[in-house]
Design a protein around this motif. Structure first.
Motif, PDB file in Angstrom:
ATOM      1  N   PRO A  77      30.443 -17.271  63.808  1.00 58.46           N
ATOM      2  CA  PRO A  77      28.966 -17.322  63.801  1.00 58.46           C
ATOM      3  C   PRO A  77      28.344 -17.126  62.414  1.00 58.46           C
ATOM      4  O   PRO A  77      27.191 -17.474  62.187  1.00 58.46           O
ATOM      5  N   LEU A  78      29.125 -16.576  61.474  1.00 59.86           N
ATOM      6  CA  LEU A  78      28.581 -16.305  60.140  1.00 59.86           C
ATOM      7  C   LEU A  78      28.714 -17.513  59.214  1.00 59.86           C
ATOM      8  O   LEU A  78      28.094 -17.582  58.157  1.00 59.86           O
ATOM      9  N   ILE A  79      29.558 -18.477  59.627  1.00 57.71           N
ATOM     10  CA  ILE A  79      30.012 -19.527  58.712  1.00 57.71           C
ATOM     11  C   ILE A  79      29.235 -20.839  58.903  1.00 57.71           C
ATOM     12  O   ILE A  79      29.151 -21.357  60.020  1.00 57.71           O
ATOM     13  N   ALA A  80      28.696 -21.332  57.791  1.00 60.05           N
ATOM     14  CA  ALA A  80      27.957 -22.603  57.821  1.00 60.05           C
ATOM     15  C   ALA A  80      28.848 -23.750  57.330  1.00 60.05           C
ATOM     16  O   ALA A  80      28.628 -24.908  57.660  1.00 60.05           O
ATOM     17  N   GLY A  81      29.887 -23.432  56.544  1.00 66.92           N
ATOM     18  CA  GLY A  81      30.750 -24.508  56.042  1.00 66.92           C
ATOM     19  C   GLY A  81      32.028 -23.971  55.439  1.00 66.92           C
ATOM     20  O   GLY A  81      32.096 -22.802  55.047  1.00 66.92           O
ATOM     21  N   ILE A  82      33.063 -24.812  55.432  1.00 70.96           N
ATOM     22  CA  ILE A  82      34.353 -24.434  54.861  1.00 70.96           C
ATOM     23  C   ILE A  82      34.890 -25.606  54.033  1.00 70.96           C
ATOM     24  O   ILE A  82      34.862 -26.750  54.482  1.00 70.96           O
TER      25      ILE A  82
ATOM     26  N   GLY B 228      22.234 -14.414  54.052  1.00 73.05           N
ATOM     27  CA  GLY B 228      22.270 -12.974  54.294  1.00 73.05           C
ATOM     28  C   GLY B 228      23.515 -12.478  55.003  1.00 73.05           C
ATOM     29  O   GLY B 228      23.660 -11.282  55.238  1.00 73.05           O
ATOM     30  N   ARG B 229      24.463 -13.358  55.348  1.00 73.12           N
ATOM     31  CA  ARG B 229      25.660 -12.920  56.109  1.00 73.12           C
ATOM     32  C   ARG B 229      26.902 -12.834  55.229  1.00 73.12           C
ATOM     33  O   ARG B 229      27.999 -12.559  55.710  1.00 73.12           O
ATOM     34  N   ARG B 230      26.767 -13.093  53.923  1.00 76.17           N
ATOM     35  CA  ARG B 230      27.929 -13.174  53.022  1.00 76.17           C
ATOM     36  C   ARG B 230      28.739 -11.902  52.987  1.00 76.17           C
ATOM     37  O   ARG B 230      29.957 -11.886  53.146  1.00 76.17           O
ATOM     38  N   ASP B 231      28.041 -10.776  52.817  1.00 73.20           N
ATOM     39  CA  ASP B 231      28.770  -9.505  52.663  1.00 73.20           C
ATOM     40  C   ASP B 231      29.503  -9.130  53.957  1.00 73.20           C
ATOM     41  O   ASP B 231      30.600  -8.564  53.930  1.00 73.20           O
ATOM     42  N   GLU B 232      28.880  -9.510  55.077  1.00 74.33           N
ATOM     43  CA  GLU B 232      29.507  -9.236  56.385  1.00 74.33           C
ATOM     44  C   GLU B 232      30.837  -9.999  56.478  1.00 74.33           C
ATOM     45  O   GLU B 232      31.866  -9.443  56.863  1.00 74.33           O
ATOM     46  N   LEU B 233      30.788 -11.293  56.088  1.00 74.94           N
ATOM     47  CA  LEU B 233      32.021 -12.095  56.138  1.00 74.94           C
ATOM     48  C   LEU B 233      33.056 -11.553  55.152  1.00 74.94           C
ATOM     49  O   LEU B 233      34.241 -11.415  55.495  1.00 74.94           O
ATOM     50  N   ALA B 234      32.621 -11.204  53.953  1.00 73.58           N
ATOM     51  CA  ALA B 234      33.550 -10.667  52.943  1.00 73.58           C
ATOM     52  C   ALA B 234      34.249  -9.423  53.491  1.00 73.58           C
ATOM     53  O   ALA B 234      35.468  -9.259  53.337  1.00 73.58           O
ATOM     54  N   GLY B 235      33.490  -8.593  54.206  1.00 73.55           N
ATOM     55  CA  GLY B 235      34.080  -7.381  54.800  1.00 73.55           C
ATOM     56  C   GLY B 235      35.148  -7.717  55.828  1.00 73.55           C
ATOM     57  O   GLY B 235      36.240  -7.126  55.855  1.00 73.55           O
ATOM     58  N   MET B 236      34.878  -8.700  56.654  1.00 68.36           N
ATOM     59  CA  MET B 236      35.861  -9.113  57.681  1.00 68.36           C
ATOM     60  C   MET B 236      37.131  -9.647  57.007  1.00 68.36           C
ATOM     61  O   MET B 236      38.254  -9.361  57.427  1.00 68.36           O
TER      62      MET B 236
ATOM     63  N   LEU C 148      34.042 -15.398  39.361  1.00 60.85           N
ATOM     64  CA  LEU C 148      34.155 -14.660  40.620  1.00 60.85           C
ATOM     65  C   LEU C 148      34.162 -13.153  40.386  1.00 60.85           C
ATOM     66  O   LEU C 148      34.590 -12.683  39.319  1.00 60.85           O
ATOM     67  N   THR C 149      33.738 -12.423  41.402  1.00 59.06           N
ATOM     68  CA  THR C 149      34.039 -10.994  41.472  1.00 59.06           C
ATOM     69  C   THR C 149      35.118 -10.864  42.536  1.00 59.06           C
ATOM     70  O   THR C 149      34.905 -11.268  43.688  1.00 59.06           O
ATOM     71  N   THR C 150      36.282 -10.389  42.125  1.00 59.59           N
ATOM     72  CA  THR C 150      37.393 -10.226  43.078  1.00 59.59           C
ATOM     73  C   THR C 150      37.249  -8.864  43.747  1.00 59.59           C
ATOM     74  O   THR C 150      37.311  -7.831  43.074  1.00 59.59           O
ATOM     75  N   LEU C 151      37.006  -8.869  45.055  1.00 54.99           N
ATOM     76  CA  LEU C 151      36.676  -7.642  45.796  1.00 54.99           C
ATOM     77  C   LEU C 151      37.917  -6.856  46.186  1.00 54.99           C
ATOM     78  O   LEU C 151      37.874  -5.634  46.335  1.00 54.99           O
ATOM     79  N   GLY C 152      39.026  -7.595  46.389  1.00 58.79           N
ATOM     80  CA  GLY C 152      40.255  -6.908  46.801  1.00 58.79           C
ATOM     81  C   GLY C 152      41.136  -7.846  47.595  1.00 58.79           C
ATOM     82  O   GLY C 152      40.844  -9.036  47.724  1.00 58.79           O
ATOM     83  N   GLY C 153      42.211  -7.311  48.145  1.00 61.43           N
ATOM     84  CA  GLY C 153      43.119  -8.125  48.956  1.00 61.43           C
ATOM     85  C   GLY C 153      44.560  -7.861  48.598  1.00 61.43           C
ATOM     86  O   GLY C 153      44.871  -6.939  47.840  1.00 61.43           O
ATOM     87  N   LYS C 154      45.437  -8.684  49.161  1.00 56.54           N
ATOM     88  CA  LYS C 154      46.880  -8.488  48.948  1.00 56.54           C
ATOM     89  C   LYS C 154      47.320  -9.207  47.670  1.00 56.54           C
ATOM     90  O   LYS C 154      46.874 -10.293  47.369  1.00 56.54           O
TER      91      LYS C 154
END
Lengths: 100, 100
Positions: free
Chosen positions: A82-87, A15-23, B92-98
């Motif tokens: 805090p939003l990230i479970a893995g990279i 449920g935190r994906r969109d929040e991270l995408a926004g950041m 993917l859906t590309t949301l935006g960026g540089k």
């Protein structure tokens, strides 16, 4: 001329994906003035509701490395942690093509 | 405005990676005149001697779909097929960026 490329996959907590995408989209705006950053694009995978992929192309790895010590980068990492479970990262040499 | 993104990983037969990368770079030049193609970049992963990753960003999936029926695309696929041992794609859906 070869460039430094990077795919980074962030896996977020449920449920935190969109929040991270926004950041990350905000961070991408901050890249507008960053020397040596050609591409910093934010993507969400169609088949993974917790994933965010970032596509990066830099002039070289030192330009990328330098960007990590910028205040904006440090504060983003702190805010996003805090939003990230893995990279996962795929390090690339970008050989060329359209749009880069 | 969301766009259509795609990471495609080609796994080549041993020793054929650079040959495939060269064909794909040629294809990338052909994309210069293709409507709706924003990014078509050829990358080789640092830790996989048989891999080639292609980063694509298109206005929408129909622009991408239409490109697959171009003569150049069909002849590339035919020419490249003997070099390729496997293909994986991340839609993917590309949301935006540089840079996109």
């Amino acid at each position: 001329m070869n460039k430094f490329g990077l795919y980074t996959k962030f896996t977020t907590h449920e449920g935190r994906r969109d929040e991270l995408a926004g950041m990350l989209l905000e961070a991408a705006q901050g890249m507008a003035s960053v020397e040596g950053c050609d591409v910093y694009a934010i993507n969400i995978p169609d088949e993974d509701p917790t994933g965010v992929w970032v596509t990066e192309v830099w002039n070289d790895s030192s330009a990328h490395q330098a960007s990590l010590s910028l205040e904006e980068a440090k504060s983003l990492i702190q805010k996003a942690r805090p939003l990230i479970a893995g990279i996962e990262q795929i390090k690339l040499t970008t050989l060329g093509g359209k749009g880069i």
